[in-house]
Design a protein around this motif. Sequence first.
Motif, PDB file in Angstrom:
ATOM      1  N   ILE A 333       0.927  -1.480  -0.248  1.00  0.00           N
ATOM      2  CA  ILE A 333      -0.299  -0.095  -0.138  1.00  0.00           C
ATOM      3  C   ILE A 333       1.179   1.172  -0.033  1.00  0.00           C
ATOM      4  N   SER A 334       2.102   1.464   0.376  1.00  0.00           N
ATOM      5  CA  SER A 334       3.442   2.039   0.209  1.00  0.00           C
ATOM      6  C   SER A 334       3.800   2.081  -1.362  1.00  0.00           C
ATOM      7  N   LYS A 335       3.524   1.717  -2.168  1.00  0.00           N
ATOM      8  CA  LYS A 335       4.034   1.859  -3.680  1.00  0.00           C
ATOM      9  C   LYS A 335       3.339   3.322  -4.412  1.00  0.00           C
ATOM     10  N   LYS A 336       3.969   3.325  -5.203  1.00  0.00           N
ATOM     11  CA  LYS A 336       3.129   4.308  -5.716  1.00  0.00           C
ATOM     12  C   LYS A 336       2.507   3.655  -6.173  1.00  0.00           C
ATOM     13  N   ASN A 337       2.762   2.546  -6.982  1.00  0.00           N
ATOM     14  CA  ASN A 337       1.355   1.758  -7.605  1.00  0.00           C
ATOM     15  C   ASN A 337       1.627   0.926  -6.990  1.00  0.00           C
ATOM     16  N   PRO A 338       0.936   0.521  -5.851  1.00  0.00           N
ATOM     17  CA  PRO A 338       0.493  -0.659  -6.108  1.00  0.00           C
ATOM     18  C   PRO A 338       0.098  -1.961  -6.766  1.00  0.00           C
ATOM     19  N   LYS A 339      -0.019  -3.018  -6.917  1.00  0.00           N
ATOM     20  CA  LYS A 339      -0.578  -3.860  -7.543  1.00  0.00           C
ATOM     21  C   LYS A 339      -2.007  -3.982  -7.668  1.00  0.00           C
ATOM     22  N   SER A 340      -3.109  -4.207  -8.000  1.00  0.00           N
ATOM     23  CA  SER A 340      -4.318  -4.164  -8.253  1.00  0.00           C
ATOM     24  C   SER A 340      -5.229  -4.647  -7.797  1.00  0.00           C
ATOM     25  N   TRP A 341      -4.873  -5.710  -7.217  1.00  0.00           N
ATOM     26  CA  TRP A 341      -5.298  -6.766  -6.059  1.00  0.00           C
ATOM     27  C   TRP A 341      -5.808  -6.043  -4.799  1.00  0.00           C
ATOM     28  N   ILE A 342      -5.038  -5.038  -4.910  1.00  0.00           N
ATOM     29  CA  ILE A 342      -4.940  -3.924  -3.545  1.00  0.00           C
ATOM     30  C   ILE A 342      -6.768  -3.431  -3.237  1.00  0.00           C
ATOM     31  N   ARG A 343      -7.427  -3.445  -4.445  1.00  0.00           N
ATOM     32  CA  ARG A 343      -8.379  -2.507  -4.462  1.00  0.00           C
ATOM     33  C   ARG A 343      -9.261  -2.939  -4.071  1.00  0.00           C
ATOM     34  N   LYS A 344      -9.012  -3.851  -4.095  1.00  0.00           N
ATOM     35  CA  LYS A 344     -10.253  -6.138  -3.851  1.00  0.00           C
ATOM     36  C   LYS A 344      -9.958  -5.636  -2.586  1.00  0.00           C
ATOM     37  N   TYR A 345      -8.507  -5.604  -1.673  1.00  0.00           N
ATOM     38  CA  TYR A 345      -8.243  -5.381  -0.523  1.00  0.00           C
ATOM     39  C   TYR A 345      -9.043  -4.510   0.494  1.00  0.00           C
ATOM     40  N   VAL A 346      -8.940  -3.098  -0.271  1.00  0.00           N
ATOM     41  CA  VAL A 346      -9.341  -2.256   0.030  1.00  0.00           C
ATOM     42  C   VAL A 346     -11.547  -2.388  -0.226  1.00  0.00           C
ATOM     43  N   PHE A 347     -11.626  -2.584  -0.593  1.00  0.00           N
ATOM     44  CA  PHE A 347     -13.268  -2.544  -0.508  1.00  0.00           C
ATOM     45  C   PHE A 347     -13.546  -4.088   0.123  1.00  0.00           C
ATOM     46  N   PHE A 348     -13.042  -5.443   0.800  1.00  0.00           N
ATOM     47  CA  PHE A 348     -13.226  -5.569   1.703  1.00  0.00           C
ATOM     48  C   PHE A 348     -13.202  -5.140   2.549  1.00  0.00           C
ATOM     49  N   GLN A 349     -11.939  -4.415   2.887  1.00  0.00           N
ATOM     50  CA  GLN A 349     -12.319  -3.446   4.859  1.00  0.00           C
ATOM     51  C   GLN A 349     -13.061  -2.810   4.736  1.00  0.00           C
ATOM     52  N   ILE A 350     -13.451  -1.736   3.708  1.00  0.00           N
ATOM     53  CA  ILE A 350     -15.314  -1.338   3.891  1.00  0.00           C
ATOM     54  C   ILE A 350     -16.009  -2.074   3.971  1.00  0.00           C
ATOM     55  N   LEU A 351     -16.297  -3.448   3.447  1.00  0.00           N
ATOM     56  CA  LEU A 351     -17.377  -4.518   3.971  1.00  0.00           C
ATOM     57  C   LEU A 351     -16.938  -4.925   5.198  1.00  0.00           C
ATOM     58  N   LEU A 352     -15.721  -4.341   6.087  1.00  0.00           N
ATOM     59  CA  LEU A 352     -15.844  -4.953   7.093  1.00  0.00           C
ATOM     60  C   LEU A 352     -16.442  -4.001   8.409  1.00  0.00           C
ATOM     61  N   LEU A 353     -15.412  -2.743   7.917  1.00  0.00           N
ATOM     62  CA  LEU A 353     -16.367  -1.707   8.898  1.00  0.00           C
ATOM     63  C   LEU A 353     -17.670  -1.810   8.382  1.00  0.00           C
ATOM     64  N   ALA A 354     -18.662  -2.431   7.728  1.00  0.00           N
ATOM     65  CA  ALA A 354     -19.575  -2.883   7.844  1.00  0.00           C
ATOM     66  C   ALA A 354     -20.574  -3.289   8.407  1.00  0.00           C
ATOM     67  N   LEU A 355     -19.791  -3.941   8.162  1.00  0.00           N
ATOM     68  CA  LEU A 355     -20.553  -5.511   9.747  1.00  0.00           C
ATOM     69  C   LEU A 355     -20.033  -4.684  11.015  1.00  0.00           C
ATOM     70  N   LEU A 356     -18.738  -4.297  11.043  1.00  0.00           N
ATOM     71  CA  LEU A 356     -18.543  -4.174  12.466  1.00  0.00           C
ATOM     72  C   LEU A 356     -19.986  -3.095  12.883  1.00  0.00           C
ATOM     73  N   CYS A 357     -20.482  -2.443  12.024  1.00  0.00           N
ATOM     74  CA  CYS A 357     -22.087  -1.702  11.925  1.00  0.00           C
ATOM     75  C   CYS A 357     -22.783  -2.686  12.437  1.00  0.00           C
ATOM     76  N   ILE A 358     -23.304  -3.184  12.119  1.00  0.00           N
ATOM     77  CA  ILE A 358     -24.088  -3.792  12.659  1.00  0.00           C
ATOM     78  C   ILE A 358     -23.974  -4.870  12.999  1.00  0.00           C
ATOM     79  N   HIS A 359     -22.667  -5.520  13.589  1.00  0.00           N
ATOM     80  CA  HIS A 359     -22.895  -6.070  15.167  1.00  0.00           C
ATOM     81  C   HIS A 359     -22.508  -4.962  16.296  1.00  0.00           C
ATOM     82  N   TRP A 360     -22.468  -3.159  16.027  1.00  0.00           N
ATOM     83  CA  TRP A 360     -22.671  -2.477  17.162  1.00  0.00           C
ATOM     84  C   TRP A 360     -24.860  -2.287  17.158  1.00  0.00           C
ATOM     85  N   ILE A 361     -24.731  -2.029  15.763  1.00  0.00           N
ATOM     86  CA  ILE A 361     -25.866  -2.031  16.301  1.00  0.00           C
ATOM     87  C   ILE A 361     -27.553  -2.927  16.360  1.00  0.00           C
ATOM     88  N   THR A 362     -26.765  -4.326  16.298  1.00  0.00           N
ATOM     89  CA  THR A 362     -27.509  -5.815  16.730  1.00  0.00           C
ATOM     90  C   THR A 362     -27.658  -5.826  18.182  1.00  0.00           C
TER      91      THR A 362
END
Length: 395
Positions: A333-362
């Motif tokens: 992630i610190s590289k100027k041009n990281p590999k394309s799969w890093i975008r999928k990992y960032v999307f995965f992080q967003i899903l984790l944060l959304a799941l955290l919200c669900i856990h908190w609300i429920t």
Amino acid sequence: MKKLFLILVLFSTSISLYAQKITLSENAEISILTIGPGQQLYDSFGHNAFRVKDPTQNIDVVYNYGTYDFDTPNFYLKFAQGKLMYQLAFNNYKPFYNYYVRQNRWIKEQVLNVSPSEKQAMFDFLLNNAKPENKDYKYDFLFDNCATRISDVMVNVLGDDLVFSDDHITEEYTFRELIQKNVYWNSWGSFGMDVAIGAVVDRNATTWQYQFLPQYVFEAAANASITAGKSSHDLVKKTNAIYESTKNETSSNFLLSPLFTFCILGLLIIIITYNDFKKGTRSRYLDGILFFTTGIIGVLLLLLWLATDHSTTAANYNLLWAFPLSLLFVFEISKKNPKSWIRKYVFFQILLLALLCIHWITGVQIFAYGLIPLLLALAIRAIYLLKFFSLQSKN
């Protein structure tokens, strides 16, 4: 010299208590001591102990299940692993009393309304439990501590004759809510516990389980009774306020609190992200720091969950924002041009944060309120990175 004298007194007391069978007189009393909260995090929940007093035998001893041996090999490692053995210790009442008076912590005594034979049986139980081969036990914050052992001893000795009523419990609380009654939510102690302990403490405690806190041991004893045939009587004969603490005005500095600190950090992340957005760039150093920091925290939380015997640190969904795998991708992630799969990992992080919200609300797990600014900033940063990498891949 005074210290040496105290050691000799304690040693002679232990020898006399072990050397022979001691029969308590009719004047003997056994009582529960409850000590109020202290100023430090580790004593903010209070304390309990037994007191055995027999003026005829010149006995006035406190039995305390809340001690441990600093000389234990690998002390800190065992403490971190939840494998540290606690002990039943006993000493003369006066030094015990003076210790808590010096800390300005109130002391209440509940004299038990038990028969001479029951007093003797309880005293014999404590004597046997205090022997070197029996005194150790593996401490558990919720289920086996200095408070829970008080009722456990009485149940062991009095059996089914001891009846605990639960009408003093008027509201249902989770373990976490009971903990937070004793620790201010916007303190670093409370914040640290909320991050370290998992979803297991977000279930409702039974009325019996409330007694992991000393105050509820006091209340449960005050509301308990002993049955003898068709008659019954209160477990507690009388309650004495042995020492009344003086009120100390405690003030908290909001500028040093977790909420303020993470407001500043969150705002800093958002400002950097906004500047990146305006310039169409990416602050790689920020992403590297965030991946490294959350990854390290995640590894520690995972170890507390899987590599220790702590019952309270299991099923900790703080791992949804402090994800251990981020540590593996710090350099990418610190590289100027990281590999394309890093975008999928960032999307995965967003899903984790959304799941955290669900856990908190429920209510699956309640998270530290001081984390809210940081979680918002992490979400905003991740959404920006997802958009940035998407545009970068198109170009």
